[in-house]
Design a protein around this motif. Structure first.
Motif, PDB file in Angstrom:
ATOM      1  N   ASN A   7    -101.119 -65.848 -24.611  1.00  0.00           N
ATOM      2  CA  ASN A   7    -101.603 -65.254 -25.856  1.00  0.00           C
ATOM      3  C   ASN A   7    -101.654 -63.730 -25.776  1.00  0.00           C
ATOM      4  O   ASN A   7    -101.565 -63.043 -26.800  1.00  0.00           O
ATOM      5  CB  ASN A   7    -102.985 -65.804 -26.201  1.00  0.00           C
ATOM      6  N   ARG A   8    -101.800 -63.204 -24.550  1.00  0.00           N
ATOM      7  CA  ARG A   8    -101.804 -61.751 -24.377  1.00  0.00           C
ATOM      8  C   ARG A   8    -100.398 -61.168 -24.364  1.00  0.00           C
ATOM      9  O   ARG A   8    -100.225 -59.951 -24.440  1.00  0.00           O
ATOM     10  CB  ARG A   8    -102.536 -61.384 -23.083  1.00  0.00           C
ATOM     11  N   LEU A   9     -99.407 -62.047 -24.262  1.00  0.00           N
ATOM     12  CA  LEU A   9     -98.013 -61.597 -24.170  1.00  0.00           C
ATOM     13  C   LEU A   9     -97.449 -61.156 -25.508  1.00  0.00           C
ATOM     14  O   LEU A   9     -96.772 -60.139 -25.608  1.00  0.00           O
ATOM     15  CB  LEU A   9     -97.117 -62.734 -23.652  1.00  0.00           C
ATOM     16  N   SER A  10     -97.671 -61.976 -26.529  1.00  0.00           N
ATOM     17  CA  SER A  10     -96.922 -61.771 -27.765  1.00  0.00           C
ATOM     18  C   SER A  10     -97.711 -62.230 -28.984  1.00  0.00           C
ATOM     19  O   SER A  10     -98.448 -63.211 -28.936  1.00  0.00           O
ATOM     20  CB  SER A  10     -95.599 -62.555 -27.696  1.00  0.00           C
ATOM     21  N   ASN A  11     -97.516 -61.503 -30.066  1.00  0.00           N
ATOM     22  CA  ASN A  11     -98.033 -61.927 -31.365  1.00  0.00           C
ATOM     23  C   ASN A  11     -96.893 -61.988 -32.370  1.00  0.00           C
ATOM     24  O   ASN A  11     -97.056 -61.675 -33.549  1.00  0.00           O
ATOM     25  CB  ASN A  11     -99.139 -60.984 -31.849  1.00  0.00           C
ATOM     26  N   ASN A  12     -95.730 -62.373 -31.884  1.00  0.00           N
ATOM     27  CA  ASN A  12     -94.522 -62.437 -32.707  1.00  0.00           C
ATOM     28  C   ASN A  12     -94.692 -63.484 -33.799  1.00  0.00           C
ATOM     29  O   ASN A  12     -94.893 -64.674 -33.517  1.00  0.00           O
ATOM     30  CB  ASN A  12     -93.319 -62.785 -31.821  1.00  0.00           C
ATOM     31  N   GLU A  13     -94.610 -63.052 -35.044  1.00  0.00           N
ATOM     32  CA  GLU A  13     -94.809 -63.968 -36.169  1.00  0.00           C
ATOM     33  C   GLU A  13     -93.703 -65.015 -36.279  1.00  0.00           C
ATOM     34  O   GLU A  13     -93.886 -66.047 -36.930  1.00  0.00           O
ATOM     35  CB  GLU A  13     -94.902 -63.169 -37.478  1.00  0.00           C
ATOM     36  N   LYS A  14     -92.579 -64.753 -35.657  1.00  0.00           N
ATOM     37  CA  LYS A  14     -91.468 -65.709 -35.694  1.00  0.00           C
ATOM     38  C   LYS A  14     -91.671 -66.855 -34.708  1.00  0.00           C
ATOM     39  O   LYS A  14     -90.954 -67.857 -34.753  1.00  0.00           O
ATOM     40  CB  LYS A  14     -90.149 -64.999 -35.369  1.00  0.00           C
ATOM     41  N   HIS A  15     -92.632 -66.717 -33.813  1.00  0.00           N
ATOM     42  CA  HIS A  15     -92.800 -67.676 -32.728  1.00  0.00           C
ATOM     43  C   HIS A  15     -94.020 -68.572 -32.917  1.00  0.00           C
ATOM     44  O   HIS A  15     -95.092 -68.108 -33.312  1.00  0.00           O
ATOM     45  CB  HIS A  15     -92.935 -66.946 -31.385  1.00  0.00           C
ATOM     46  N   GLN A  16     -93.833 -69.831 -32.634  1.00  0.00           N
ATOM     47  CA  GLN A  16     -94.924 -70.794 -32.529  1.00  0.00           C
ATOM     48  C   GLN A  16     -94.918 -71.354 -31.105  1.00  0.00           C
ATOM     49  O   GLN A  16     -93.863 -71.472 -30.495  1.00  0.00           O
ATOM     50  CB  GLN A  16     -94.755 -71.930 -33.545  1.00  0.00           C
ATOM     51  N   ILE A  17     -96.109 -71.692 -30.602  1.00  0.00           N
ATOM     52  CA  ILE A  17     -96.212 -72.169 -29.224  1.00  0.00           C
ATOM     53  C   ILE A  17     -97.044 -73.439 -29.187  1.00  0.00           C
ATOM     54  O   ILE A  17     -98.127 -73.495 -29.775  1.00  0.00           O
ATOM     55  CB  ILE A  17     -96.859 -71.105 -28.309  1.00  0.00           C
ATOM     56  N   THR A  18     -96.526 -74.454 -28.493  1.00  0.00           N
ATOM     57  CA  THR A  18     -97.285 -75.677 -28.256  1.00  0.00           C
ATOM     58  C   THR A  18     -97.469 -75.858 -26.755  1.00  0.00           C
ATOM     59  O   THR A  18     -96.683 -75.347 -25.953  1.00  0.00           O
ATOM     60  CB  THR A  18     -96.567 -76.913 -28.837  1.00  0.00           C
TER      61      THR A  18
END
Length: 281
Positions: free
Chosen positions: A78-89
């Motif tokens: 979560n500290r790596l990226s806040n890219n709006e194009k990306h979702q993470i499961t």
């Protein structure tokens, strides 16, 4: 179309580096990243000696431990990226890695697996860990991109693709190679060990297919003679400072050579170049 990328993790630094690499590689693409951990407990046999099953307490304890490790990983990611194009499961399951990954690829329509080359054991004398080799060999329904532990993402300059032109190319896998090149704005260098003048009719047709199929990206053909395949490939990559090697892994021929070849250790390519394994028929 959203891309689904599966990233196996054993919570090692190598696995975390693969996450970082994947985020950067696909930073401009809409992606769902599936962070996934498979674990197996070596238990004493209390029933079936061929497949010992851990008791309930042992199983519950290890799941609690894995849950804590996954929570820590979530915080770090979560500290790596806040890219709006990306979702993470995130998910973890009990079982054998390759079996679970095969199921995951099918159930979640995975487009690519991205993983580190070595895990927690981090044996410096081994180019590729057992898990990385097993996944590239056995999970054949999607491409596998293996990222060396010390590689940080940099803009790709070129992808080297060794080929003998002898077998028909799989369209799905060639599309993966083309999309990676387009996404990264990288050229493709087709490398053949032999003379262009010695190609037979089948080889000429397959070469023409590559010329037609990859018109949307920059590419060129290269010919090396009087050199063994692995030696020529590794020297080519080293001299040109290429960013990636991609290959079609047919009938296990590739791994039976390159992963046991001392050139890997001598040239150190395993520590500097990601490998994209495509799977032909």
């Amino acid at each position: 179309m959203r891309k689904h990328v599966l990233i196996p993790t054993d919570f090692s630094s190598s696995a975390f580096n693969a996450v970082q690499y994947a985020f950067e590689l696909f930073k401009n693409r809409e992606c769902t990243f599936h962070i996934y951990h498979a674990y197996y407990i070596v238990a004493s046999s209390k029933g079936n000696p061929l497949f010992p099953v851990p008791d309930e307490l042992e199983y519950r304890t290890i799941r609690q431990s894995k849950n804590r490790e996954m929570d820590i990983l979530k915080e770090n990611i979560n500290r790596l990226s806040n890219n709006e194009k990306h979702q993470i499961t995130y998910d973890f399951e009990y079982g054998f890695l390759t079996d679970l990954l095969k199921e995951k690829v099918e159930s979640d329509s995975i487009d690519m697996i991205v993983m580190g080359t070595r895990g927690v054991t981090n044996n410096k004398d081994v180019a590729y860990g057992r898990n990385a080799i097993n996944v590239m060999e056995k999970v054949r329904s999607c491409p596998v991109l293996a990222i060396p532990r010390n590689i940080k993402f940099e803009a790709l300059n070129e992808i080297v693709f060794p080929t003998d032109f002898e077998a028909k190319f799989n369209l799905d896998e060639m599309e993966t190679l083309r999309r990676i090149a387009e996404t990264a704005n990288a050229s493709i260098q087709f490398l053949h060990i032999g003379s262009e003048n010695n190609l037979d009719e089948t080889q000429q047709k397959n070469k023409q297919f590559l010329e037609d199929y990859f018109k949307s990206v920059e590419f060129s053909f290269h010919w090396l003679q009087d050199v063994a395949l692995m030696e020529g490939l590794l020297l080519f990559v080293k001299q040109r400072k290429s960013s990636m090697i991609s290959f079609v892994n047919r009938k296990h021929w590739f791994f039976g050579t390159i992963f046991t070849n001392p050139l890997i250790k001598n040239l150190g390519v395993h520590a500097t170049v990601p490998l994209l394994a495509l799977h032909g028929q």
